[in-house]
Scaffold this motif. Structure first.
Motif: not given
Length: 120
Positions: A38-60
């Motif tokens: 979030v901080a990187l995006a708010e600073a004007g950078h292009r940011v992509r987050v890729y949720l993998v393994e157990d990280g995908v559960l954060s998007a359920a």
């Protein structure tokens, strides 16, 4: 101007491809990593987050605070299609702010000029 030509890479903001493999219950590290996005995006950078393994559960679910915060900052949120399938999460069970993507997307993003990849 100092007479030096301006290259395209000099004018573009760096991009970041952040890979999160831990679920949001894994302790404060997972949440902090997403706040960094979030901080990187708010600073004007292009940011992509890729949720993998157990990280995908954060998007359920439909109303996930971490995902809402990322989307609000303009972060593109990708969910590993294989990891989601292994956890019985189809697109209908994920936040509407995310998109299923495969490893080809990861490879292409990390091969882009000026892209910094970070795995957590």
């Amino acid at each position: 101007m100092d007479g030096q030509p301006v290259r395209a890479a000099d004018t573009a903001a760096p991009s970041y491809f952040l890979i999160e493999s831990k679920g949001n219950w894994a302790g404060p590290g997972a949440g902090t990593f997403l706040l960094d996005a979030v901080a990187l995006a708010e600073a004007g950078h292009r940011v992509r987050v890729y949720l993998v393994e157990d990280g995908v559960l954060s998007a359920a679910g439909r109303d996930v605070p971490e995902v809402e915060r990322l989307a609000g900052a303009g972060v593109e949120i990708l969910v590993d299609d294989f990891s989601a399938a292994q956890r019985a999460l189809d697109a209908g069970r994920l936040s509407p702010h995310v998109k299923l993507a495969g490893m080809g997307t990861v490879a292409a993003a990390l091969a882009e000029d000026g892209c910094t990849g970070v795995w957590h």
